[in-house]
Scaffold this motif. Structure first.
Motif, PDB file in Angstrom:
ATOM      1  N   MET A  65       0.825  -1.199   0.000  1.00 40.77           N
ATOM      2  CA  MET A  65       0.000   0.000   0.000  1.00 40.77           C
ATOM      3  C   MET A  65       0.855   1.243   0.000  1.00 40.77           C
ATOM      4  O   MET A  65       0.443   2.316  -0.379  1.00 40.77           O
ATOM      5  CB  MET A  65      -0.921  -0.016   1.218  1.00 40.77           C
ATOM      6  N   ILE A  66       2.127   1.088   0.427  1.00 39.42           N
ATOM      7  CA  ILE A  66       2.982   2.263   0.528  1.00 39.42           C
ATOM      8  C   ILE A  66       3.566   2.620  -0.825  1.00 39.42           C
ATOM      9  O   ILE A  66       3.816   3.770  -1.116  1.00 39.42           O
ATOM     10  CB  ILE A  66       4.130   2.017   1.515  1.00 39.42           C
ATOM     11  N   SER A  67       3.791   1.587  -1.611  1.00 36.52           N
ATOM     12  CA  SER A  67       4.470   1.806  -2.865  1.00 36.52           C
ATOM     13  C   SER A  67       3.678   2.720  -3.788  1.00 36.52           C
ATOM     14  O   SER A  67       4.135   3.098  -4.840  1.00 36.52           O
ATOM     15  CB  SER A  67       4.700   0.465  -3.551  1.00 36.52           C
ATOM     16  N   TRP A 104      -3.809   7.681   6.211  1.00 38.68           N
ATOM     17  CA  TRP A 104      -3.085   7.235   5.018  1.00 38.68           C
ATOM     18  C   TRP A 104      -3.586   7.965   3.790  1.00 38.68           C
ATOM     19  O   TRP A 104      -2.813   8.316   2.900  1.00 38.68           O
ATOM     20  CB  TRP A 104      -3.226   5.725   4.850  1.00 38.68           C
ATOM     21  N   GLU A 160       5.367   5.609  -5.074  1.00 35.62           N
ATOM     22  CA  GLU A 160       6.126   5.340  -6.287  1.00 35.62           C
ATOM     23  C   GLU A 160       5.222   5.393  -7.508  1.00 35.62           C
ATOM     24  O   GLU A 160       5.511   6.055  -8.496  1.00 35.62           O
ATOM     25  CB  GLU A 160       6.759   3.946  -6.210  1.00 35.62           C
ATOM     26  N   TYR A 161       4.108   4.668  -7.398  1.00 34.83           N
ATOM     27  CA  TYR A 161       3.217   4.579  -8.544  1.00 34.83           C
ATOM     28  C   TYR A 161       2.720   5.959  -8.947  1.00 34.83           C
ATOM     29  O   TYR A 161       2.617   6.290 -10.110  1.00 34.83           O
ATOM     30  CB  TYR A 161       1.995   3.714  -8.219  1.00 34.83           C
ATOM     31  N   ARG A 167      -3.894   0.987 -11.220  1.00 35.95           N
ATOM     32  CA  ARG A 167      -2.641   1.738 -11.218  1.00 35.95           C
ATOM     33  C   ARG A 167      -2.067   1.814 -12.638  1.00 35.95           C
ATOM     34  O   ARG A 167      -1.697   2.888 -13.109  1.00 35.95           O
ATOM     35  CB  ARG A 167      -1.640   1.056 -10.295  1.00 35.95           C
ATOM     36  N   ASP A 174      -3.802  -3.237  -8.989  1.00 34.60           N
ATOM     37  CA  ASP A 174      -2.706  -3.145  -9.958  1.00 34.60           C
ATOM     38  C   ASP A 174      -3.218  -2.670 -11.304  1.00 34.60           C
ATOM     39  O   ASP A 174      -2.576  -1.862 -11.980  1.00 34.60           O
ATOM     40  CB  ASP A 174      -2.043  -4.517 -10.126  1.00 34.60           C
TER      41      ASP A 174
END
Lengths: 298, 344
Positions: A1-3, A174, A6-7, A290, A287
């Motif tokens: 969930m953190i990445s 978050w 990046e995305y 994203r 995914d």
């Protein structure tokens, strides 16, 4: 969930509303995401129609039939029966109801305030209330969600509502952080300056100019989080702080059924597979979303 | 040059602010959420407490005072070590926490090691062999790893590797009959090494593997995916091309020059995951009957032991904040740009 951070770098500042066709085309290209979407639609349909399509609706409630207990999977009971003679398949289908209710309520009451706070804090960055909001978010982030949810659920009476409130309390920051970090970048883009020059109100700029550009990462996060909420809900029920019995809940079914392992494996294994499939489906969907919003297809 | 110092000071200040905020959050949990002073006294003293005991309790904790004043009394108690008495163990909960924490820290260290040992090679390989068969296999593993809850992994491992195959012990921290290593830190992994008690050390390690792996699987999947994405991005950059054209061996390039810039996004998540072990260990400690802090906390929650619940949330929060501050430092050492951005 953190990445997601990046995305989100890949998300181009484009107007989403005008490009539905393009986005659907991109999404369709990813077969795994289509599978995820299909599974979720299937599970939601099962949950919604549970009382009508499940083979033994009475198994979902207070129902005991010792003559029929601990039967292995058969044609009459595809997932077998549990120690009280209840049909496991029926309880799994009803279990989806609880899981999806949890996801809907928790995300419903966290996403909207979380996103709004992040927008305000990001747009008015460095003003006192912006700092206040972000520090508050930092504090709530400092306690792991499962721990906070467990503690709140245990101090208050363990009802479904309290469980939902407890998880929500741990969840909103978050969204605030995600939206905040993107808003601080987007607010300096030319189209935002142009809107400001034309005299658009802050509300209009935040919700109509900035927010649409963040939808990609927010939707991705919602989809990935749906899996996490189900996981935490299952964990809460696993230790007995979730919905009270005889509510058919996947976490409770795994925990109570695990006592009967390995001889009567079907009681806990089928609910476990159901949990894994739901979480997997949400991750695949996330995914896909994203990739749909990112500039390049991998 | 002063950026780095500035950055460290700033992160420390954030850490302290977060701790202050955490204390308010926990105070609300301890004093406001349970309801009226009488409700709270009943919660803390147990359902069978007498009226006079409840009144004494209310007076002792100043529960009729205004909330800000109550907060000051409460925080004074925290600093002076007066954390309240546990309903279950009948001792100061601080004593309990100190007794139970080391077993969980053992678990945390082992989990942290396992995550790194598995996810770094997997992430590097998947990134370097992008879109090959190996990459796809690793992708499937990571999907499954994210989707399977830790308690399900724990039950399955216990059942198959422990119960059926007898490869690993099913429950506990040490086999029966094995004395724990001499008590220095309380962490068996460290005490065993310091005192040279290798028998107990190996036994403790053997007991740690299954619970740690159950906790590590989710983070392994997460970290592998993040590292892979970073490697894929960095190997298309000019510096990789330059290094390749200088004839740098593939192994050295991957493990050294590609790993360093790629591992940074992973480290932040890694820290979060490792410090979450304390919270996520609840179920795993329950399943493996691990005599740790999380199981203590879980028992407290199930028996409505208010003082113990508060202590557990507070300590877990403090550890969480410390871990995150430490990682911010590490990241800023690895990537000078971070402190330059934040240090002004």
């Amino acid at each position: 969930m953190i990445s997601l951070v990046e995305y989100s770098k890949d998300v181009k500042f484009s107007k989403i509303a005008h490009n539905y066709g393009k986005y659907w085309y991109k999404f369709r290209n990813n077969k795994l995401s289509l599978l995820g979407l299909g599974l979720i639609i299937l599970f939601i349909a099962l949950a919604a129609l549970a009382p009508w399509i499940s083979p033994y609706p009475s198994s979902a409630g207070l129902y005991v039939n010792f003559a029929n207990s601990l039967k292995p999977p058969s044609l009459a009971h595809p997932f077998g029966t549990d120690e009280l003679g209840r049909d496991v398949l029926t309880r799994v289908i009803f279990g989806f109801r609880y899981s999806f209710t949890l996801v809907g309520v928790v995300l419903g009451i966290t996403v909207i305030p979380g996103v709004t706070l992040g927008l305000v804090a990001g747009y008015y960055v460095k003003r006192w209330f912006s700092v206040l909001i972000m520090r508050m978010a930092d504090i709530f982030v400092a306690v792991p969600p499962l721990l906070l949810a467990l503690a709140v659920a245990s101090v208050m009476r363990p009802t479904l509502l309290h469980v939902m409130l407890a998880i929500s309390l741990a969840w909103w920051p978050w969204y605030t952080r995600l939206v905040y970090s993107q808003t601080t970048t987007i607010r300096n883009e030319d189209f935002v300056r142009a809107a400001r020059l034309m005299g658009a109100s802050p509300i209009h700029i935040m919700f109509s100019e900035i927010l649409p550009n963040e939808l990609g990462s927010i939707l991705t996060k919602i989809s990935l989080d749906a899996g996490w909420v189900i996981l935490i809900g299952a964990a809460l029920s696993f230790v007995g702080l979730g919905a009270p019995p005889p509510t058919p809940d996947l976490g409770t079914m795994i925990s109570e059924g695990s006592i009967y392992l390995p001889n009567f494996w079907w009681i806990s294994v089928f609910p476990a597979i159901a949990v894994v499939l739901v979480i997997l489906a949400f991750n695949l969907l996330g995914d896909g979303i994203r990739d749909m919003f990112s500039s390049s297809i991998r | 040059m002063n950026y780095a110092v500035n950055y460290v000071l700033k992160r420390l200040a954030y850490g302290i602010i977060s701790l202050f905020g955490l204390s308010i959050l926990v105070f609300v949990l301890a004093r406001v959420l349970p309801g009226t002073p009488v409700d709270l006294a009943r919660l803390a003293l147990g359902p069978n407490a007498s009226i006079s005991a409840i009144n004494t309790f209310i007076d002792e904790l100043h529960l009729n005072a205004p909330l800000p004043l109550q907060y000051l009394y409460w925080i004074e108690g925290i600093f002076t070590g007066n954390w309240g008495i546990s309903l279950v163990t009948k001792r100061n909960v601080l004593t309990d926490v100190i007794e139970f924490l080391p077993a969980t820290l053992d678990l945390l260290i082992m989990t942290a090691i396992i995550i790194l040992l598995i996810s770094v090679p997997l992430g590097l390989v998947a990134g370097r062999m992008q879109n090959t068969f190996v990459d796809n296999v690793i992708r499937v593993i990571t999907y499954v790893g994210i989707a399977v809850p830790s308690f399900v992994v724990a039950i399955l491992l216990q059942l198959f590797l422990g119960y059926d195959l007898h490869l690993f012990p099913i429950i506990g921290q040490l086999s029966p009959g094995i004395a724990p290593p001499p008590h220095i830190t309380g962490l068996y992994l460290i005490d065993g090494l310091i005192t040279g008690d290798f028998g107990a050390w190996v036994n403790a390690l053997w007991h740690l593997i299954l619970p740690s792996f159950s906790l590590a699987l989710g983070p392994i999947a997460q970290e592998t995916r993040i590292l892979r994405a970073a490697v894929v991005e960095n190997q298309n950059r000019d510096f990789t091309l330059a290094e390749t054209s200088h004839g740098l061996p593939e192994g050295l390039l991957t493990t050294r020059y590609l790993l360093k810039p790629s591992i940074i996004p992973m480290l932040t998540v890694y820290a979060l995951d490792v410090s979450s072990v304390i919270a996520n260990a609840f179920l795993v400690e329950l399943i493996f009957d691990w005599p740790g802090f999380s199981r203590y906390g879980l028992n407290a929650m199930l028996s409505k032991d208010l003082n113990a619940i508060i202590a557990v949330v507070l300590v877990a929060g403090i550890l969480f904040i410390i871990a995150n501050t430490l990682v911010d430092f590490t990241v800023s050492r690895l990537d000078p740009r971070v402190s330059e951005e934040m240090g002004d």
